[in-house]
Design an enzyme around this catalytic site. Structure first.
Site, PDB file in Angstrom:
ATOM      1  N   SER A 136      -0.557  -1.051  27.194  1.00 30.45           N
ATOM      2  CA  SER A 136      -1.785  -0.919  26.404  1.00 30.45           C
ATOM      3  C   SER A 136      -1.781  -2.052  25.389  1.00 30.45           C
ATOM      4  CB  SER A 136      -1.762   0.423  25.659  1.00 30.45           C
ATOM      5  OG  SER A 136      -2.708   0.434  24.612  1.00 30.45           O
ATOM      6  N   TYR A 149       2.746   6.723  20.614  1.00 28.70           N
ATOM      7  CA  TYR A 149       2.060   6.030  21.711  1.00 28.70           C
ATOM      8  C   TYR A 149       2.452   4.553  21.732  1.00 28.70           C
ATOM      9  CZ  TYR A 149      -1.850   4.554  24.726  1.00 28.70           C
ATOM     10  OH  TYR A 149      -2.611   4.032  25.748  1.00 28.70           O
TER      11      TYR A 149
END
Ligand SMILES: NC(=O)c1ccc[n+]([C@@H]2O[C@H](COP(=O)([O-])OP(=O)(O)OC[C@H]3O[C@@H](n4cnc5c(N)ncnc54)[C@H](O)[C@@H]3O)[C@@H](O)[C@H]2O)c1
Length: 253
Positions: A136, A149
């Protein structure tokens, strides 16, 4: 149309969002696709719509992962590690995250990649193959308020590189896609309507292409990495984000 003819592919999280687009594209390209997803309803529906097979699986659980690998019947050509979670409100800054939430996010996003690679690589090494990981923008730059995350996604970037260096000699290529702002259920949940997120401002000032990406646009990158067209790509981290990550112009934000 036939770029994956004869190939067996596992797609984690292949029943929703980006993974579902991957299942649709990979089956259309001739692959035998095994979806590993925790959602039984979406898994069955996606399998019925695409001709893929579905194995219910919590990617953080070793026994579930081994069941998926067993379903490949000893032949695996592509492992697409796509499943991941972004838990808005439960993830956050280090001082606020509950310990069990941290552990769960690490398990779903990162341990899953370890498990699928650990049990999938012996099959991939038989005839060579391709691993496509999913990071990401949060694995490339600092993004506040989702520290679990970002930790998993940064780790996936590095794991991609170390695995590429190690398993290249077995003709297994390991690459990584780093998306941002792709319109999926995850994207919608991460910025709920009652949050402070200003969508208009985000699209105007943060995204050079002035729009969200689509799951299909990421699936096409995954297809390229999975296919022989990417035969000399190994250890690559491809930002597929319309330029969001490299956009240094914060002057108007
Ligand atoms: N959407 C984005 O903008 C974006 C940006 C950067 C990175 N990513 C990454 O792309 C990947 C896919 O994201 P998405 O937006 O399609 O997410 P999504 O939430 O829309 O879909 C995720 C899929 O994974 C499945 N899943 C969730 N937890 C699971 C588990 N424990 N075991 C098995 N399956 C599970 C879900 O059922 C669903 O089918 C993720 O790794 C995510 O971190 C997405």
């Amino acid at each position: 149309m036939n770029r994956l003819n004869g190939k067996t592919v596992i797609i984690t999280g292949g029943a929703g969002g980006i993974g579902r687009a991957g299942t649709e594209l990979f089956t259309a390209e001739g692959a035998r696709v095994i979806i590993a997803d925790i959602s039984e309803k979406a898994g069955r529906e996606t399998a019925a719509a695409t001709g893929a097979e579905f194995v219910k699986c919590d990617v953080s659980r070793s026994e579930d992962v081994r069941r998926v690998i067993d379903a490949a019947d000893g032949k695996l050509d592509v492992l697409y590690n796509n499943a991941g979670v972004y838990w808005n409100g439960r993830d956050g800054r280090i001082t606020d995250i509950e310990e069990d939430v941290w552990e769960k996010i690490i398990a779903i996003n990162l341990r899953s990649v370890f498990l699928f690679c650990k049990y999938g690589l012996p099959l991939l090494m038989k005839n060579g193959g391709s691993i496509v990981n999913t990071a990401s923008s949060a694995g490339m730059i600092g993004i506040p308020d989702c520290d679990a995350y970002t930790a998993t996604k940064g780790a996936i970037v590095q794991l991609t590189k170390s695995m590429a260096a190690e398993y290249g000699r077995y003709n297994v290529r390991v690459n990584c896609i780093s998306p941002a702002a792709i319109m999926t259920p995850m994207m919608r949940q991460s910025n709920p309507e009652n949050s402070t997120f200003d969508e208009e401002r985000f699209l105007k000032l943060r995204t050079p292409l002035r729009r969200y990406g689509t799951p299909e646009e990421i699936a096409k990158v995954a297809l390229f990495l999975a296919s022989d067209e990417a035969s000399y790509l190994n250890g690559a981290v491809i930002a597929a984000d319309g330029g969001i990550t490299i956009n240094g112009d914060l002057s108007k934000c």
